[in-house]
Design an enzyme around this catalytic site. Sequence first.
Site, short mmCIF file in Angstrom:
data_model
loop_
_atom_site.label_atom_id
_atom_site.label_comp_id
_atom_site.label_asym_id
_atom_site.label_seq_id
_atom_site.Cartn_x
_atom_site.Cartn_y
_atom_site.Cartn_z
N ARG A 1 58.14 -93.32 -60.38
CA ARG A 1 57.33 -94.33 -59.98
C ARG A 1 56.51 -94.74 -61.28
O ARG A 1 55.32 -95.39 -60.99
CB ARG A 1 56.03 -93.96 -58.90
N ARG B 1 51.32 -99.15 -59.13
CA ARG B 1 50.09 -99.41 -58.97
C ARG B 1 48.91 -98.90 -60.04
O ARG B 1 48.20 -99.55 -60.05
CB ARG B 1 49.72 -99.27 -57.63
N ARG C 1 52.82 -108.19 -59.33
CA ARG C 1 53.06 -107.94 -57.59
C ARG C 1 52.24 -109.24 -57.04
O ARG C 1 52.67 -109.91 -56.23
CB ARG C 1 52.46 -106.82 -57.26
N ASP D 1 63.44 -100.34 -53.93
CA ASP D 1 63.11 -99.30 -52.92
C ASP D 1 64.28 -98.64 -52.09
O ASP D 1 65.11 -99.61 -52.12
CB ASP D 1 62.01 -99.99 -51.87
N TYR E 1 63.26 -92.99 -41.50
CA TYR E 1 62.57 -94.29 -41.38
C TYR E 1 63.27 -95.07 -40.35
O TYR E 1 62.33 -96.04 -39.53
CB TYR E 1 62.58 -95.20 -42.80
O1 CP3 Z 1 60.30 -94.59 -59.55
C1 CP3 Z 1 60.21 -95.89 -59.89
O2 CP3 Z 1 59.50 -96.40 -60.82
C2 CP3 Z 1 61.16 -96.74 -59.06
C3 CP3 Z 1 60.91 -97.46 -58.13
C4 CP3 Z 1 60.70 -96.80 -56.56
C5 CP3 Z 1 59.77 -97.27 -55.60
N1 CP3 Z 1 60.08 -96.68 -54.44
C6 CP3 Z 1 58.81 -98.32 -55.73
C7 CP3 Z 1 57.68 -98.58 -54.78
C8 CP3 Z 1 61.40 -95.75 -55.94
C9 CP3 Z 1 62.31 -94.81 -56.79
C10 CP3 Z 1 61.02 -95.62 -54.71
C11 CP3 Z 1 61.79 -94.67 -53.85
C12 CP3 Z 1 60.89 -94.61 -52.34
N2 CP3 Z 1 60.76 -95.40 -51.53
C13 CP3 Z 1 61.06 -93.40 -51.69
C14 CP3 Z 1 61.66 -91.91 -52.25
C15 CP3 Z 1 60.98 -91.38 -53.25
C16 CP3 Z 1 59.46 -90.89 -52.79
O3 CP3 Z 1 58.42 -91.52 -53.47
O4 CP3 Z 1 59.51 -90.04 -51.98
C17 CP3 Z 1 60.40 -93.52 -50.51
C18 CP3 Z 1 60.10 -92.32 -49.38
C19 CP3 Z 1 60.16 -94.81 -50.57
C20 CP3 Z 1 59.63 -95.55 -49.24
C21 CP3 Z 1 58.47 -96.14 -49.47
N3 CP3 Z 1 58.14 -97.31 -50.41
C22 CP3 Z 1 57.39 -95.73 -48.86
C23 CP3 Z 1 56.86 -94.55 -48.41
C24 CP3 Z 1 56.16 -96.83 -49.89
C25 CP3 Z 1 54.65 -96.67 -49.40
C26 CP3 Z 1 53.85 -95.51 -50.14
C27 CP3 Z 1 53.18 -95.82 -50.94
O5 CP3 Z 1 53.26 -95.53 -52.30
O6 CP3 Z 1 52.24 -96.72 -50.84
C28 CP3 Z 1 56.70 -97.66 -50.65
C29 CP3 Z 1 56.25 -98.61 -51.22
C30 CP3 Z 1 56.64 -98.46 -52.78
N4 CP3 Z 1 57.83 -98.20 -53.57
C31 CP3 Z 1 55.56 -98.91 -53.94
C32 CP3 Z 1 56.49 -98.77 -55.14
C33 CP3 Z 1 55.91 -99.03 -56.60
C34 CP3 Z 1 54.36 -99.19 -53.72
C35 CP3 Z 1 54.29 -100.60 -53.18
C36 CP3 Z 1 53.04 -101.49 -53.79
O7 CP3 Z 1 53.08 -102.18 -54.94
O8 CP3 Z 1 51.97 -101.68 -53.04
#
Ligand code: CP3
Length: 351
Positions: A27, A31, A40, A77, A154
């Site tokens: 990540r 944020r 964003r 994602d 999910y």
């Molecule tokens: O690592 C990176 O920089 C690449 C981008 C990336 C995102 N999600 C961006 C993201 C990657 C590799 C993921 C994977 C992902 N997404 C997983 C597996 C890895 C992990 O973290 O366990 C999962 C379970 C998801 C599903 C997902 N997407 C969730 C549960 C959430 C919300 C949780 C949160 O952090 O709020 C997201 C949103 C998400 N994916 C964000 C980002 C940057 C935050 C969204 C925002 O900008 O508000």
Amino acid sequence: MTELANDRFLRALLREPVDRTPIWIMRQAGRYLPEYRATRARAGSFLDLCQNPELACEVTMQPLARFPLDAAILFSDILTVPDAMGLGLFFEAGEGPRFRDPVRSLADIERLPIPDPEQELRYVMDAVRLIRRELNGSVPLIGFAGSPWTLATYMIEGAGSRDFAETKRVLYGDPQAMHALLQKVSAAVSVYLQAQVRAGAQAVMIFDTWGGSLTPRHYREFSLAYMQRIIAELPREHEGRRVPVILFTKGGGAWLEWQADAGADALGLDWTIEIAEAAQRVGDRVALQGNLDPSVLYAGDDVVRAEARRVLDGFPHATGHVFNLGHGIHPGIEPERVATLVETVQSYRAG
Ligand code: CP3
């Protein structure tokens, strides 16, 4: 063979000699960076950002402009795949991901299409191509997908979950239906990752975020077996170079020996295992990626340095380690702590 100015990330994954331990951060585009929040806002929402290749490319590059990281990761994602299968992904403010049409029955499973990555997920492939052009050979680009098991949780729950009640109900009550779903999702993930490699991803990572919710027996049957099949179907070489695969099961520390036999080049570790123990258990079968507790970054610079060095001290070999956090960076972290972390790892030792 594509020239890369910095290939130590790929070399460490393949346990080839490196001058120092490479580092990237799960990540890393997210944020905690004000410039990410600005882009964003310009995109409209997180999903709009994912679906706009130019803006996805822009945020992918943001952490690299701040820190001398050794790899970029595609901004996207894992839930784009079930979205392309017709489930209707959306994000409720402050509540995480949701699906409009979760999987409810065997008939639902049988109706699920396997998306064409260059059609329904073309925006991801366009982002990969654009990022490669923008990186211009500076560092490698990591592609990724969710594990079939993690995506299935999910797809069945329709949202994130603490106890996976509905998913476990299907697993124990109708294992055949669970396998039918996992087979469908595996086929979709397999072609999706293959397309990312063809589009230019130079390494791929499989995120099995919820594999750790399974019993050992079920982990092998319902998660690992499907990841193993996906890995076997990946092209192992592209542009004259091997494309390494990283397998990350969060909470999977008890099962490293099994993971090491799944065909991946490297295993991701969360922070619940000592890296020295992990290295000893996997031997020379795979490289390791990890595993600093992300919450260390809430502390001061001295603690960040000391804890990072503890991880580095624990890994016993000159190569075969990619430094990372044990899970994604938290949104409340100060970017200055990340600068300290990167500096500490990069000045630690020559390989
Ligand atoms: O690592 C990176 O920089 C690449 C981008 C990336 C995102 N999600 C961006 C993201 C990657 C590799 C993921 C994977 C992902 N997404 C997983 C597996 C890895 C992990 O973290 O366990 C999962 C379970 C998801 C599903 C997902 N997407 C969730 C549960 C959430 C919300 C949780 C949160 O952090 O709020 C997201 C949103 C998400 N994916 C964000 C980002 C940057 C935050 C969204 C925002 O900008 O508000």
